[in-house]
Enzyme design. Sequence first.
Site, PDB file in Angstrom:
ATOM      1  N   LYS A  72      21.340  12.339  33.568  1.00  0.00           N
ATOM      2  CA  LYS A  72      20.070  12.614  34.266  1.00  0.00           C
ATOM      3  C   LYS A  72      19.344  11.343  34.655  1.00  0.00           C
ATOM      4  CE  LYS A  72      18.740  15.114  30.705  1.00  0.00           C
ATOM      5  NZ  LYS A  72      20.038  15.255  29.988  1.00  0.00           N
ATOM      6  N   ASP A 112      23.267  14.729  27.822  1.00  0.00           N
ATOM      7  CA  ASP A 112      24.102  13.557  28.126  1.00  0.00           C
ATOM      8  C   ASP A 112      24.839  13.687  29.460  1.00  0.00           C
ATOM      9  OD1 ASP A 112      23.560  12.483  25.441  1.00  0.00           O
ATOM     10  OD2 ASP A 112      24.904  14.065  24.767  1.00  0.00           O
ATOM     11  N   GLY A 159      18.565   9.290  25.034  1.00  0.00           N
ATOM     12  CA  GLY A 159      18.436   8.120  25.907  1.00  0.00           C
ATOM     13  C   GLY A 159      18.879   8.428  27.319  1.00  0.00           C
ATOM     14  N   HIS A 160      18.166   7.864  28.289  1.00  0.00           N
ATOM     15  CA  HIS A 160      18.549   7.971  29.691  1.00  0.00           C
ATOM     16  C   HIS A 160      18.982   6.581  30.148  1.00  0.00           C
ATOM     17  CE1 HIS A 160      15.959  11.826  30.395  1.00  0.00           C
ATOM     18  NE2 HIS A 160      16.905  11.982  29.507  1.00  0.00           N
ATOM     19  N   GLN A 216      17.360  16.149  27.022  1.00  0.00           N
ATOM     20  CA  GLN A 216      18.371  17.029  26.435  1.00  0.00           C
ATOM     21  C   GLN A 216      19.014  17.932  27.512  1.00  0.00           C
ATOM     22  OE1 GLN A 216      15.134  17.009  24.523  1.00  0.00           O
ATOM     23  NE2 GLN A 216      16.005  15.266  23.499  1.00  0.00           N
TER      24      GLN A 216
END
Length: 432
Positions: free
Chosen positions: A17, A14, A41-42, A226
């Site tokens: 990225k 988190d 999620g990105h 991650q």
Amino acid sequence: MAKNVVVIGAQWGDEGKGKIVDWLAEETSGVVRFQGGHNAGHTLVVGGKKTILRLIPSGILHETLDCFIGSGVVVSPEALLGEIDELNAAGVKNVEGRLKIAPTCPLILPYHIALDQAREASRGKSKIGTTGRGIGPAYEDKVARRAIRVVDLLHPEKLVEKLEAVLAYYNVQLQHLHNAEPVKLEDVMAVIEKVAPRITPMITDVSRVLNEKNRKGESLLFEGAQGTLLDIDYGTYPFVTSSNCLAGAASAGAGVGPQMLDYVLGIVKAYTTRVGSGPFPTELFDEVGAGLAERGHEFGSVTGRARRCGWFDAAALKRSIQVNGISGMCITKLDVMDGIENINICVGYELPDGSKTDILPCGSDAVETCKPIYETMPGWSESTFGVKEYDKLPENAKAYLKRIEEVCGAPVAIVSTGPDREETIVLHHPFA
């Protein structure tokens, strides 16, 4: 001349990225996901518009770029197609034409999800904190050599026999260990028959294409999911994910030689967060921690789960720098620190025997016993939100970044001062 960059999370995930991959993508001819699944999620913000990606690489918004899913990724076909449909509805062009999937990716199917959720429910207070999306069981199948892979969609005549054997294995566990409902063959086949016509045209020899691009002098960007401290080998085991999140995993997960990885960019929050269970030495339980969570909007983009917040942990980051070979750091969410009167940095830990260490120990049991050793620095009252030039940052903010460099032993290359693509300070460009 080609230059390839690996972007990895250097904390517990988190870190932001997605924004950085999206920002760097314009320097490349392709973006590659090399591990993980749809359990993280990105989030990208371009021109104020938010897009959340889970499986699809964060370069997809650049409409001339190819995006690759390497064999280190476990693919939920339903989640992937749902994500494609969301992008199509948002007006992103030619998503399915630009997305390439390695034939060797294991598939996440209904029985993986059923077992993941049944196991977590059975653990009670010993929950690992999985997202319940079947990631762990899918990686187990890969290692146990019983996975159904993307390439199997091309051979439906053999699938039924493979699935019968796999379901016999899973249903014994579901029924007799977890008192859960069995998964029916016809339900799994219904999913496969629905998704296969759309998935199979995207199957590509990803390894070969990436190596060809490199020989032509085209640059590539490798995107991890991650964070390092959730790595299956080097994270706070067993409170970790099921794959290798390290920069070196880009080689195996994408099918390229390690000599192709030129620069490792570690993404690092200006403070520390963690989702789910597991030790967290610098966690805050006071109004400072609550303020970080509120200002940083610390809720999972996929799960909505609240993130635990704490002071910056330089000792944990030193472990990440060591195992990744980080070339430079990108510090994100600096603006969340605005207005804090005094800021602590964890520079090491005191252990139960009275000794001290300046690096995160291995394994959750050892980390659980760590008492953080803090240095205190003056904060700043000025806003850093949206600042695009380093010299315009408050002096105390610059001193904070400098101290992070000194304690961790890696240079700050980029500073992110907001979620939008443009809210970025560049001190050293990874592709330079």
